[in-house]
Design a protein around this motif. Structure first.
Motif, PDB file in Angstrom:
ATOM      1  N   PHE A   1      -2.782  -4.797  16.664  1.00  0.00           N
ATOM      2  CA  PHE A   1      -3.001  -5.312  18.014  1.00  0.00           C
ATOM      3  C   PHE A   1      -2.700  -6.800  18.016  1.00  0.00           C
ATOM      4  N   GLN A   2      -2.809  -7.395  19.178  1.00  0.00           N
ATOM      5  CA  GLN A   2      -2.737  -8.848  19.235  1.00  0.00           C
ATOM      6  C   GLN A   2      -3.989  -9.412  18.570  1.00  0.00           C
ATOM      7  N   LYS A   3      -3.835 -10.557  17.942  1.00  0.00           N
ATOM      8  CA  LYS A   3      -4.953 -11.139  17.182  1.00  0.00           C
ATOM      9  C   LYS A   3      -6.164 -11.426  18.075  1.00  0.00           C
ATOM     10  N   GLU A   4      -5.912 -11.889  19.266  1.00  0.00           N
ATOM     11  CA  GLU A   4      -7.022 -12.251  20.168  1.00  0.00           C
ATOM     12  C   GLU A   4      -7.799 -11.015  20.620  1.00  0.00           C
ATOM     13  N   ILE A   5      -7.112  -9.908  20.837  1.00  0.00           N
ATOM     14  CA  ILE A   5      -7.788  -8.684  21.279  1.00  0.00           C
ATOM     15  C   ILE A   5      -8.701  -8.146  20.183  1.00  0.00           C
ATOM     16  N   THR A   6      -8.292  -8.260  18.943  1.00  0.00           N
ATOM     17  CA  THR A   6      -9.119  -7.790  17.837  1.00  0.00           C
ATOM     18  C   THR A   6     -10.363  -8.662  17.666  1.00  0.00           C
ATOM     19  N   MET A   7     -10.236  -9.946  17.950  1.00  0.00           N
ATOM     20  CA  MET A   7     -11.361 -10.868  17.793  1.00  0.00           C
ATOM     21  C   MET A   7     -12.383 -10.735  18.921  1.00  0.00           C
ATOM     22  N   LEU A   8     -11.972 -10.251  20.058  1.00  0.00           N
ATOM     23  CA  LEU A   8     -12.832 -10.216  21.239  1.00  0.00           C
ATOM     24  C   LEU A   8     -14.154  -9.462  21.041  1.00  0.00           C
ATOM     25  N   PRO A   9     -14.162  -8.215  20.500  1.00  0.00           N
ATOM     26  CA  PRO A   9     -15.459  -7.534  20.336  1.00  0.00           C
ATOM     27  C   PRO A   9     -16.408  -8.280  19.402  1.00  0.00           C
ATOM     28  N   LEU A  10     -15.886  -8.838  18.327  1.00  0.00           N
ATOM     29  CA  LEU A  10     -16.724  -9.569  17.379  1.00  0.00           C
ATOM     30  C   LEU A  10     -17.311 -10.819  18.020  1.00  0.00           C
ATOM     31  N   VAL A  11     -16.488 -11.565  18.728  1.00  0.00           N
ATOM     32  CA  VAL A  11     -16.965 -12.801  19.360  1.00  0.00           C
ATOM     33  C   VAL A  11     -18.003 -12.493  20.430  1.00  0.00           C
ATOM     34  N   VAL A  12     -17.794 -11.444  21.206  1.00  0.00           N
ATOM     35  CA  VAL A  12     -18.756 -11.071  22.257  1.00  0.00           C
ATOM     36  C   VAL A  12     -20.098 -10.672  21.649  1.00  0.00           C
ATOM     37  N   VAL A  13     -20.062  -9.839  20.621  1.00  0.00           N
ATOM     38  CA  VAL A  13     -21.305  -9.393  19.980  1.00  0.00           C
ATOM     39  C   VAL A  13     -22.035 -10.566  19.335  1.00  0.00           C
ATOM     40  N   LEU A  14     -21.308 -11.420  18.614  1.00  0.00           N
ATOM     41  CA  LEU A  14     -21.935 -12.580  17.972  1.00  0.00           C
ATOM     42  C   LEU A  14     -22.540 -13.523  19.003  1.00  0.00           C
ATOM     43  N   THR A  15     -21.866 -13.714  20.117  1.00  0.00           N
ATOM     44  CA  THR A  15     -22.377 -14.610  21.162  1.00  0.00           C
ATOM     45  C   THR A  15     -23.629 -14.051  21.815  1.00  0.00           C
ATOM     46  N   ILE A  16     -23.618 -12.769  22.141  1.00  0.00           N
ATOM     47  CA  ILE A  16     -24.791 -12.160  22.789  1.00  0.00           C
ATOM     48  C   ILE A  16     -26.010 -12.217  21.866  1.00  0.00           C
ATOM     49  N   ILE A  17     -25.816 -11.892  20.600  1.00  0.00           N
ATOM     50  CA  ILE A  17     -26.936 -11.916  19.659  1.00  0.00           C
ATOM     51  C   ILE A  17     -27.421 -13.344  19.425  1.00  0.00           C
ATOM     52  N   ALA A  18     -26.499 -14.304  19.377  1.00  0.00           N
ATOM     53  CA  ALA A  18     -26.896 -15.705  19.188  1.00  0.00           C
ATOM     54  C   ALA A  18     -27.705 -16.210  20.373  1.00  0.00           C
ATOM     55  N   VAL A  19     -27.301 -15.861  21.582  1.00  0.00           N
ATOM     56  CA  VAL A  19     -28.048 -16.276  22.776  1.00  0.00           C
ATOM     57  C   VAL A  19     -29.434 -15.646  22.770  1.00  0.00           C
TER      58      VAL A  19
END
Length: 115
Positions: A71-89
């Motif tokens: 996939f595109q690199k940004e699309i693969t990173m999106l689920p990880l970044v979203v999950v990490l951000t939600i848990i961090a908040v």
């Protein structure tokens, strides 16, 4: 035998209290896990102890290899970044509520027995 000296942190005892209190540990309650300086590294360290987050990180790293890129690199990173951000908040909000409760408890007035 043993005796205990209690010096109130009020009025004309304030100077004596500050002089004596440097010698001893304080008895403030601290139940928070993070500080402002260690929040990001410690939170990321704890989150990457979860197998699911490690799996998504592996996919992100694997997708940066040109031969394996699916996939595109940004699309693969999106689920990880979203999950990490939600848990961090969520962790930050929980820790902040603990901080407020600790501050409230540590600032309670107490009564000192005096003969």
């Amino acid at each position: 035998g043993k005796h205990r000296i209690v010096i109130p942190c009020l009025g004309h005892f304030k100077e004596e209290y500050e002089k004596v209190s440097k010698l001893y540990m304080n008895n403030k309650i601290r139940t928070t896990k993070y500080t402002l300086l260690n929040f990001l590294p410690r939170n990321l360290f704890e989150q990457f102890h979860r197998v699911a987050n490690l799996y998504f990180l592996f996919l992100v790293v694997l997708n940066w290899v040109p031969l394996v890129e699916a996939f595109q690199k940004e699309i693969t990173m999106l689920p990880l970044v979203v999950v990490l951000t939600i848990i961090a908040v969520k962790d930050a909000l929980e820790d902040y509520s603990k901080y407020k409760m600790d501050k409230q408890i540590n600032n309670l007035l107490t009564k000192v027995y005096s003969r």
